[in-house]
Write an enzyme that holds these catalytic residues in place. Structure first.
Site: not given
Ligand code: GLN
Length: 196
Positions: A87, A178, A180
């Site tokens: 992410c 994710h 995890e």
């Molecule tokens: N939307 C977040 C960002 O731009 C990322 C979201 C996440 O890591 N769950 O950093």
């Protein structure tokens, strides 16, 4: 006895604990990383692989530079350190961010363009079973980015609603979701397997 691989987990902001617990459950020795000397010692790198967790990518980017961890970590990844970015971690690895926050930088080690917060309401936060090139994976999406473009060295691994959400480039894997949070071990197992 074979010693457990040491896996750094960038621990500046975001979802650190679940990665630490998942890595430990797989027999690895997790090493929270905040300062540069936790990554690099007098004898070289102190970890065999690294995980960049999710969180708020612009905050993590700022803290990486503030703590002086950004440059040495970027160099280690560019030199071949096995890496999993989830992410916000995927965003940090990317060569290009389509819509960066003011002043936001990324490592530029994974030849992709990412768009932050790419998914609308229905998968804003959702758990789903993804079909990936490495097998099925039960994962959670939380304000996830998508990969909107990628270079020839990048292998697509998974899509959600036709959008690219997981990629691999050599020792680097970037995923928009994710594993995890659902206890999905696939990507962490692959990371550990890629340690020489
Ligand atoms: N939307 C977040 C960002 O731009 C990322 C979201 C996440 O890591 N769950 O950093």
């Amino acid at each position: 006895m074979v010693t457990a691989p040491r896996v750094g987990v960038v621990a500046l902001q975001g979802g650190v604990r679940e990665h630490v617990e998942l890595l430990a459950s797989l027999g690895a020795f997790p090493v929270p990383l905040r300062r540069p000397d936790e990554l690099v010692g007098p004898d070289g790198l102190r970890v065999d692989a690294v995980v960049l967790p999710g969180g708020e990518s612009s905050t993590i980017d700022r803290l990486l530079r503030l703590f002086g961890l950004g440059h040495p970590l970027r160099d280690a990844i560019a030199a071949g350190l096995p890496t999993l970015g989830t992410c916000a971690g995927l965003i940090q690895l990317a060569s290009r961010i389509e819509d960066p926050a003011p002043g936001q930088e990324s490592f530029g080690v994974l030849d992709v363009t990412v768009r932050r917060n790419a998914f609308g309401r229905q998968v804003d936060s959702a758990e789903t079973c993804l079909d990936t090139a490495w097998g099925p994976a039960q994962v959670a999406f939380i304000r996830a980015p998508e990969v909107v473009a990628y270079g020839p060295s990048v292998t697509p691994l998974a899509r959600l609603h036709d959008r690219l959400v997981a990629v691999n480039q050599g020792a680097i894997t970037g995923i928009a979701f994710h594993p995890e949070l659902t206890g999905e071990t696939l990507f962490h197992r692959r990371l550990l397997e890629s340690i020489r």
